[in-house]
Design a protein around this motif. Structure first.
Motif, PDB file in Angstrom:
ATOM      1  N   ALA A   1       0.865  -1.185   0.000  1.00  0.00           N
ATOM      2  CA  ALA A   1       0.000   0.000   0.000  1.00  0.00           C
ATOM      3  C   ALA A   1       0.897   1.228   0.000  1.00  0.00           C
ATOM      4  N   LYS A   2       0.613   2.153  -0.936  1.00  0.00           N
ATOM      5  CA  LYS A   2       1.494   3.321  -1.032  1.00  0.00           C
ATOM      6  C   LYS A   2       0.740   4.558  -1.485  1.00  0.00           C
ATOM      7  N   THR A   3       0.919   5.660  -0.758  1.00  0.00           N
ATOM      8  CA  THR A   3       0.518   6.956  -1.311  1.00  0.00           C
ATOM      9  C   THR A   3       1.732   7.855  -1.473  1.00  0.00           C
ATOM     10  N   GLY A   4       2.835   7.559  -0.773  1.00  0.00           N
ATOM     11  CA  GLY A   4       4.013   8.410  -0.884  1.00  0.00           C
ATOM     12  C   GLY A   4       5.229   7.750  -0.258  1.00  0.00           C
ATOM     13  N   GLY A   5       6.203   8.573   0.100  1.00  0.00           N
ATOM     14  CA  GLY A   5       7.501   8.077   0.550  1.00  0.00           C
ATOM     15  C   GLY A   5       7.459   7.230   1.816  1.00  0.00           C
ATOM     16  N   LEU A   6       6.453   7.443   2.672  1.00  0.00           N
ATOM     17  CA  LEU A   6       6.352   6.636   3.901  1.00  0.00           C
ATOM     18  C   LEU A   6       6.350   5.141   3.573  1.00  0.00           C
ATOM     19  N   ALA A   7       5.700   4.781   2.468  1.00  0.00           N
ATOM     20  CA  ALA A   7       5.606   3.369   2.084  1.00  0.00           C
ATOM     21  C   ALA A   7       6.991   2.813   1.719  1.00  0.00           C
TER      22      ALA A   7
ATOM     23  N   ASP B   1       0.292  21.506  -2.830  1.00  0.00           N
ATOM     24  CA  ASP B   1       1.019  22.754  -2.574  1.00  0.00           C
ATOM     25  C   ASP B   1       2.476  22.531  -2.207  1.00  0.00           C
ATOM     26  N   GLN B   2       2.679  21.474  -1.401  1.00  0.00           N
ATOM     27  CA  GLN B   2       4.028  21.191  -0.891  1.00  0.00           C
ATOM     28  C   GLN B   2       5.063  21.135  -2.008  1.00  0.00           C
ATOM     29  N   LYS B   3       4.656  20.579  -3.152  1.00  0.00           N
ATOM     30  CA  LYS B   3       5.647  20.176  -4.146  1.00  0.00           C
ATOM     31  C   LYS B   3       6.061  21.285  -5.116  1.00  0.00           C
TER      32      LYS B   3
ATOM     33  N   LEU C   1       4.434  13.027 -14.044  1.00  0.00           N
ATOM     34  CA  LEU C   1       3.583  11.916 -13.615  1.00  0.00           C
ATOM     35  C   LEU C   1       3.115  12.262 -12.216  1.00  0.00           C
ATOM     36  N   GLY C   2       1.800  12.308 -12.014  1.00  0.00           N
ATOM     37  CA  GLY C   2       1.332  12.647 -10.675  1.00  0.00           C
ATOM     38  C   GLY C   2      -0.164  12.620 -10.567  1.00  0.00           C
ATOM     39  N   SER C   3      -0.617  12.773  -9.330  1.00  0.00           N
ATOM     40  CA  SER C   3      -2.048  12.932  -9.093  1.00  0.00           C
ATOM     41  C   SER C   3      -2.211  13.681  -7.790  1.00  0.00           C
ATOM     42  N   GLY C   4      -3.373  14.307  -7.645  1.00  0.00           N
ATOM     43  CA  GLY C   4      -3.602  15.071  -6.421  1.00  0.00           C
ATOM     44  C   GLY C   4      -4.664  16.115  -6.627  1.00  0.00           C
TER      45      GLY C   4
ATOM     46  N   GLY D   1      -2.137  10.047 -12.589  1.00  0.00           N
ATOM     47  CA  GLY D   1      -2.364   8.711 -12.030  1.00  0.00           C
ATOM     48  C   GLY D   1      -1.141   8.256 -11.266  1.00  0.00           C
ATOM     49  N   PHE D   2      -1.194   7.025 -10.810  1.00  0.00           N
ATOM     50  CA  PHE D   2      -0.079   6.463 -10.048  1.00  0.00           C
ATOM     51  C   PHE D   2       0.478   5.290 -10.833  1.00  0.00           C
ATOM     52  N   ASP D   3       1.734   5.351 -11.230  1.00  0.00           N
ATOM     53  CA  ASP D   3       2.305   4.320 -12.094  1.00  0.00           C
ATOM     54  C   ASP D   3       3.762   4.087 -11.707  1.00  0.00           C
ATOM     55  N   GLU D   4       3.941   3.045 -10.900  1.00  0.00           N
ATOM     56  CA  GLU D   4       5.265   2.739 -10.342  1.00  0.00           C
ATOM     57  C   GLU D   4       6.317   2.504 -11.450  1.00  0.00           C
ATOM     58  N   ALA D   5       5.946   1.712 -12.463  1.00  0.00           N
ATOM     59  CA  ALA D   5       6.928   1.365 -13.504  1.00  0.00           C
ATOM     60  C   ALA D   5       7.303   2.602 -14.313  1.00  0.00           C
TER      61      ALA D   5
ATOM     62  N   TYR E   1       8.435  22.959   0.938  1.00  0.00           N
ATOM     63  CA  TYR E   1       9.143  22.312   2.047  1.00  0.00           C
ATOM     64  C   TYR E   1       9.252  20.846   1.691  1.00  0.00           C
ATOM     65  N   GLU E   2      10.246  20.172   2.216  1.00  0.00           N
ATOM     66  CA  GLU E   2      10.406  18.753   1.883  1.00  0.00           C
ATOM     67  C   GLU E   2      11.111  18.052   3.040  1.00  0.00           C
ATOM     68  N   PRO E   3      10.342  17.330   3.859  1.00  0.00           N
ATOM     69  CA  PRO E   3      10.944  16.681   5.028  1.00  0.00           C
ATOM     70  C   PRO E   3      12.208  15.887   4.671  1.00  0.00           C
ATOM     71  N   CYS E   4      12.109  15.036   3.679  1.00  0.00           N
ATOM     72  CA  CYS E   4      13.323  14.401   3.144  1.00  0.00           C
ATOM     73  C   CYS E   4      13.265  14.436   1.627  1.00  0.00           C
ATOM     74  N   GLY E   5      12.271  13.705   1.068  1.00  0.00           N
ATOM     75  CA  GLY E   5      12.228  13.573  -0.384  1.00  0.00           C
ATOM     76  C   GLY E   5      13.049  12.366  -0.784  1.00  0.00           C
ATOM     77  N   LEU E   6      12.466  11.549  -1.629  1.00  0.00           N
ATOM     78  CA  LEU E   6      13.194  10.362  -2.088  1.00  0.00           C
ATOM     79  C   LEU E   6      13.601  10.503  -3.545  1.00  0.00           C
ATOM     80  N   ASN E   7      12.763  11.189  -4.341  1.00  0.00           N
ATOM     81  CA  ASN E   7      13.030  11.218  -5.779  1.00  0.00           C
ATOM     82  C   ASN E   7      14.347  11.893  -6.142  1.00  0.00           C
ATOM     83  N   GLN E   8      14.790  12.867  -5.333  1.00  0.00           N
ATOM     84  CA  GLN E   8      16.088  13.470  -5.667  1.00  0.00           C
ATOM     85  C   GLN E   8      17.212  12.454  -5.475  1.00  0.00           C
TER      86      GLN E   8
HETATM   87  P1  ADP Z   1       6.154  12.302  -0.566  1.00  0.00           P
HETATM   88  O1  ADP Z   1       6.221  11.185   0.395  1.00  0.00           O
HETATM   89  O2  ADP Z   1       6.059  13.649   0.076  1.00  0.00           O
HETATM   90  O3  ADP Z   1       5.107  12.118  -1.598  1.00  0.00           O
HETATM   91  P2  ADP Z   1       8.795  11.395  -1.439  1.00  0.00           P
HETATM   92  O4  ADP Z   1       9.753  11.994  -2.412  1.00  0.00           O
HETATM   93  O5  ADP Z   1       9.332  11.027  -0.114  1.00  0.00           O
HETATM   94  O6  ADP Z   1       7.559  12.370  -1.345  1.00  0.00           O
HETATM   95  O7  ADP Z   1       8.240  10.030  -2.014  1.00  0.00           O
HETATM   96  C1  ADP Z   1       7.323   9.948  -3.047  1.00  0.00           C
HETATM   97  C2  ADP Z   1       7.292   8.518  -3.544  1.00  0.00           C
HETATM   98  O8  ADP Z   1       6.074   8.302  -4.219  1.00  0.00           O
HETATM   99  C3  ADP Z   1       8.393   8.225  -4.531  1.00  0.00           C
HETATM  100  O9  ADP Z   1       8.716   6.855  -4.471  1.00  0.00           O
HETATM  101  C4  ADP Z   1       7.727   8.572  -5.857  1.00  0.00           C
HETATM  102  O10 ADP Z   1       8.344   7.953  -6.952  1.00  0.00           O
HETATM  103  C5  ADP Z   1       6.342   8.050  -5.605  1.00  0.00           C
HETATM  104  N1  ADP Z   1       5.286   8.673  -6.406  1.00  0.00           N
HETATM  105  C6  ADP Z   1       4.676   9.861  -6.177  1.00  0.00           C
HETATM  106  N2  ADP Z   1       3.720  10.076  -7.091  1.00  0.00           N
HETATM  107  C7  ADP Z   1       3.728   9.007  -7.922  1.00  0.00           C
HETATM  108  C8  ADP Z   1       2.971   8.630  -9.070  1.00  0.00           C
HETATM  109  N3  ADP Z   1       2.011   9.414  -9.544  1.00  0.00           N
HETATM  110  N4  ADP Z   1       3.245   7.444  -9.648  1.00  0.00           N
HETATM  111  C9  ADP Z   1       4.224   6.643  -9.169  1.00  0.00           C
HETATM  112  N5  ADP Z   1       4.976   6.938  -8.096  1.00  0.00           N
HETATM  113  C10 ADP Z   1       4.724   8.096  -7.470  1.00  0.00           C
END
Ligand code: ADP
Ligand code: GLC
Length: 517
Positions: free
Chosen positions: A14-20, A315-317, A339-342, A366-370, A388-395
């Motif tokens: 289950a994933k909505t963001g970096g916590l996962a 807004d955060q991003k 690529l995003g949703s919100g 949408g959300f698309d891991e691949a 603001y960005e507590p950590c951020g993973l994508n960078q």
């Molecule tokens: P946050 O947790 O604030 O969203 P992070 O940079 O810590 O930011 O982590 C975001 C994670 O969610 C990353 O693994 C990123 O690739 C993923 N992600 C965010 N939006 C999408 C999306 N639309 N499709 C696929 N992965 C996404």
């Protein structure tokens, strides 16, 4: 050392963001360093689907949970499985009414109305699970507001149970702006005395605040980068919680997130058209870029600088900075991929922009891991102008994939990207482009600079390689967490139980509570 790691999301379940990403990778890294880690999370519909896809059958364990929430008795079940590809056990808390839904916290942009009930249930179930499953953790590590109740339940009631007598709690703040703030009558659901509903403890501006509860009652607080640990003690970044955090200054530690290098590694990434490493960079990345351009309907031009962004659209991003300055950014010759949703205003603005500038902007809502992996590999630059960005993973994923990050100097972005300058180019430390003031002019300058340097292939390759040589694995950060656990375990167990009880007569109104601060 036994750790119960409590989270509301974890990949691949289950994933909505970096916590996962962090929950799964940190649990594995801790277990690789010798800790006995059990994860616990809700048994969402998506978890069930993912288990089915993988042919995994979770085992039902323990007797039925019976949790009192106000005047209701809510039943649930515990299941145990493992984190796929690892030996980390995962306890799943099953309660179909609460968790068999389409979203984790919301649907169609609206939070579920019973989120407090759902996560108070989960928090109480978690303590009950330690009894039913006979797992006696030294430390319960909770994350964000969803599990913020747990340290309070442990401190106020849990330690009366033999299996939790010596258990300590640690909370990690992943994002201070999500606080789990609910109307004061939800205090009844917690089952705790009204005396804890005071401005030192569970109340915040007249509401029940689950994140504040976690911050106040946990034995130690961590957050996900050293810079964010400092920032959240200021009014600019503290979301009103700076006072509470300042009072716990000595117990607040910033530990940078790592990345899961088994998942995010361009040399082994099965989602890419061609894998590559620092030696095969030129050819591998060129192929990934060409395939990405083709896939998204952009002209296949290797000399056009391509900037990517994968994000929750909030807004955060800093999406507004991009949308407001779109024409200027496009005039540099950039191709842009999102690529995003919100939030719908951002989704609409990006879709409109792509329609107007087909051939230069591609947008996938949408959300698309691949696809996220293919963008990290195929882009030349990665945009992260977060407010603001507590950590951020994508960078960090970008650095690993040879994609140069362009970031605002906040939180974890400031801690992970070294700004290009004459000095850092000369000493081989430059890894990205960094702007300090959140202003259109600063952002545009930086984009223009990056496009100019992109044309200087020798310098560009050096920046890319500097980034790829860095180590963002969890190894070091997991060690820091183990030190944190040792630190809390070395203290007497009752030392941090807060003693405030200056509101024992019932709830105060929102107005009074706000004015009382
Ligand atoms: P946050 O947790 O604030 O969203 P992070 O940079 O810590 O930011 O982590 C975001 C994670 O969610 C990353 O693994 C990123 O690739 C993923 N992600 C965010 N939006 C999408 C999306 N639309 N499709 C696929 N992965 C996404
Ligand atoms: C939050 C933050 C992000 C961080 C992630 C994992 O969602 O917004 O910066 O990387 O949590 O800790």
């Amino acid at each position: 050392m036994k750790i119960l790691f409590a989270t509301s999301e974890a990949v691949p379940f289950a994933k909505t963001g970096g916590l996962a990403d962090v929950s799964s990778a940190l649990s594995q890294a801790l277990s690789a360093q010798g800790a006995e880690v059990w994860m616990i999370m809700p048994f969402y519909r998506g978890v069930r689907e993912e288990l089915n896809r993988r042919g995994m059958t979770p085992i039902r364990c323990g007797s039925t949970l019976r949790i009192r929430l106000g005047n209701k008795l809510v039943e649930g079940q515990l299941y145990v499985t493992v984190l796929p590809g690892t030996s980390v056990p995962v306890i799943l808390v099953d309660q179909p009414t609460y968790f068999q839904r389409n979203g984790l916290y919301q649907e169609h942009g609206r939070d579920y109305a019973d989120n407090s009930e759902r996560f108070i249930f989960f928090s109480r179930s978690l303590l009950e699970a330690t009894r039913l499953l006979g797992f006696h953790p030294n430390v319960i590590h909770v994350n964000d507001w969803q599990t913020g109740m747990v340290p309070a339940l442990l401190a106020i009631e849990g330690r009366a149970q033999p299996q939790l007598k010596e258990t300590r709690s640690v909370i990690t703040i992943h994002n201070l702006s999500f606080q789990g703030s609910f109307w004061h009558w939800d205090m009844l659901l917690t089952g705790l005395d009204w005396k804890y509903f005071n401005w030192h403890q569970m109340e915040f501006f007249g509401q029940l605040n689950l994140l504040k509860t976690g911050i106040v009652f946990s034995d130690l607080i961590t957050t996900v980068s050293p810079s964010y640990a400092k920032e959240i003690q200021t009014s600019a970044f503290g979301c009103g919680m700076q006072g509470v955090l300042q009072t716990r200054h000595d117990d607040l530690v910033g530990i940078l997130n790592g990345i899961d290098t088994a998942i995010w590694n361009p040399a082994t990434d099965a989602t890419l058209p061609e894998t590559y490493d620092i030696d095969s960079l030129a050819q591998g990345k060129a192929r990934c870029k060409a395939e990405l351009q083709k896939e998204l309907g952009l002209p296949v031009e290797c000399d056009a600088p391509l900037a990517g962004m994968i994000s929750r659209l909030t807004d955060q991003k800093g999406i507004d900075l991009i949308i407001e300055n779109l024409e200027t950014l496009l005039a540099t010759g950039l191709q842009l991929v999102f690529l995003g949703s919100g939030e719908s205003r951002y989704e609409t603005a990006l879709v409109d922009a792509a329609r107007q500038h087909a051939g230069q902007i591609a947008v996938k809502i949408g959300f698309d891991e691949a696809l996220a992996h293919r963008i990290e590999a195929g882009a030349d630059m990665y945009l992260m102008p977060s407010r603001y960005e507590p950590c951020g993973l994508n960078q960090m994923y970008s650095l690993q994939y040879g994609t140069v990050p362009i970031v605002h100097a906040v939180g974890g972005l400031a801690d992970t990207v070294t700004a290009v300058s004459h000095e850092t180019l000369a000493n081989g430390t430059a890894t990205g482009f960094v702007f300090t003031e959140y202003l259109s002019s600063a952002f545009i300058d930086l984009i223009q600079q990056s496009v100019q340097l992109f044309a200087r292939r020798d310098i560009w390759t050096q920046i890319v390689q500097n980034g790829m040589r860095q180590d963002w694995s969890w190894h070091n950060s997991a060690k820091r967490y183990l030190e944190v656990y040792d630190k809390v375990l070395s203290r007497p167990v009752h030392a941090t139980l807060p003693v405030h009880s200056d509101n024992s007569t019932g709830p105060v109104s929102a107005g009074e509570a706000g004015a009382g601060r």
